[in-house]
Design an enzyme around this catalytic site. Structure first.
Site, PDB file in Angstrom:
ATOM      1  N   GLY A   1       0.899  -1.123   0.096  1.00  0.00           N
ATOM      2  CA  GLY A   1       0.013   0.041   0.040  1.00  0.00           C
ATOM      3  C   GLY A   1       0.970   1.373   0.034  1.00  0.00           C
TER       4      GLY A   1
ATOM      5  N   ASN B   1       5.600   4.892  -2.069  1.00  0.00           N
ATOM      6  CA  ASN B   1       7.184   5.245  -1.948  1.00  0.00           C
ATOM      7  C   ASN B   1       7.997   4.017  -2.384  1.00  0.00           C
ATOM      8  OD1 ASN B   1       6.854   8.084  -0.985  1.00  0.00           O
ATOM      9  ND2 ASN B   1       6.215   7.052   0.823  1.00  0.00           N
TER      10      ASN B   1
ATOM     11  N   GLU C   1      -0.010 -10.570   8.392  1.00  0.00           N
ATOM     12  CA  GLU C   1       1.530 -10.348   8.648  1.00  0.00           C
ATOM     13  C   GLU C   1       1.696 -11.406   9.889  1.00  0.00           C
ATOM     14  OE1 GLU C   1       4.101  -7.014   8.414  1.00  0.00           O
ATOM     15  OE2 GLU C   1       2.997  -6.150   6.777  1.00  0.00           O
TER      16      GLU C   1
ATOM     17  N   ASP D   1       9.605  -6.987   3.179  1.00  0.00           N
ATOM     18  CA  ASP D   1       9.582  -6.340   4.700  1.00  0.00           C
ATOM     19  C   ASP D   1      10.714  -5.950   5.091  1.00  0.00           C
ATOM     20  OD1 ASP D   1       7.782  -6.271   6.864  1.00  0.00           O
ATOM     21  OD2 ASP D   1       8.508  -8.561   7.603  1.00  0.00           O
TER      22      ASP D   1
ATOM     23  N   LYS E   1      18.647   8.436  -2.327  1.00  0.00           N
ATOM     24  CA  LYS E   1      18.541   7.278  -1.273  1.00  0.00           C
ATOM     25  C   LYS E   1      18.485   5.945  -2.036  1.00  0.00           C
ATOM     26  CE  LYS E   1      15.110   5.035   1.846  1.00  0.00           C
ATOM     27  NZ  LYS E   1      13.853   5.338   2.188  1.00  0.00           N
TER      28      LYS E   1
END
Length: 185
Positions: A8, A11, A37, A65, A164
Site C-alpha cells: 500500500g 514510496n 503479517e 518486509d 536514497k
C-alpha cells in the site's frame, strides 16, 4: 513480464521502479492487497506473504518486509518497526537512546518473490547510525528522518528518493532480485 508488488506504500513502488528502470522487459505494478503479517523474522514474513498473495493472484508477485534495528536497543524495533513507528514514532526511539553512546543501527529489507516455481528471497542491509534529532527535508518515510547511513552526514529524509535509492537497503535487495531476473529473461 509483469510482476505485481503487493504494498500500500507508493514510496516503495517509486523506489523499486527507479532501481529496476533499465529492465525494459519487466514491469512492476502495485497491487493493493493485504495479507496476514505473521510474527516472525523478516524472511519468514516475506516468504509467507509472497506465497499468500501468489495463491490469490496466480501471477508473479513480490512482497517486501523491512526492519529498523538499533544496536543499543538490542535490535529493537526490528520486526516490529511498523507498529513502533505508529505508536512511539521517531521521537520515542530518540527518547530511548537518550544517554546512550552507541547509536549504531541498520535497515534490512527482504523481498519475497513468488511465481509458479515457488518463493525466492532477496536481502539488503544498510548500516549507519541514529541521529541526535529528527532531520528531514521532506523526503522519505518512517525512520528515514533519524537514520544516517555509513559514509554520509545526511539522514535518508534529507536525500531525494533518487539519492536514497543509490544506497538503500531496498536497493541492495532489489539489485539481488534484478540479478535473478536477468538470468531468467
Amino acid at each position: 513480464m509483469k510482476i505485481y508488488f503487493a504494498t500500500g506504500n507508493p514510496n516503495k513502488i517509486k523506489e523499486a521502479n527507479i532501481i529496476l528502470k533499465d529492465l525494459k522487459d519487466v514491469e512492476i505494478e502495485q497491487i493493493k492487497i493485504s495479507y496476514p503479517e505473521i510474527q516472525g523474522t523478516l524472511e519468514e514474513v516475506a516468504e509467507f506473504g509472497a506465497k499468500w498473495v501468489y495463491n490469490i493472484l496466480k501471477k508473479p508477485v513480490i512482497v517486501e518486509d523491512s526492519g529498523f534495528f538499533v544496536e543499543a536497543l538490542n535490535g529493537f524495533p526490528g520486526t516490529y518497526s511498523k507498529f513502533v513507528q505508529e505508536t512511539i514514532g521517531n521521537e520515542g526511539i530518540l527518547k530511548l537512546l537518550e544517554g546512550k553512546d552507541n547509536r549504531n543501527a541498520y535497515f534490512k529489507t527482504v523481498i519475497g518473490y513468488c511465481d509458479e516455481n515457488g518463493v525466492r528471497l532477496f536481502k539488503g542491509i544498510v548500516k549507519g547510525r541514529v541521529s541526535e534529532e529528527i532531520r528531514s527535508k521532506g523526503y522519505g518515510f518512517a525512520y528515514d528522518s533519524i537514520f544516517i547511513p555509513e559514509e554520509e552526514e545526511r539522514t535518508f529524509a534529507e536525500m531525494t528518493t533518487e539519492e536514497k535509492s543509490q544506497i538503500s537497503h531496498r536497493k541492495k535487495a532489489f539489485e539481488e532480485f534484478k540479478k535473478f531476473l536477468l538470468d531468467r529473461i
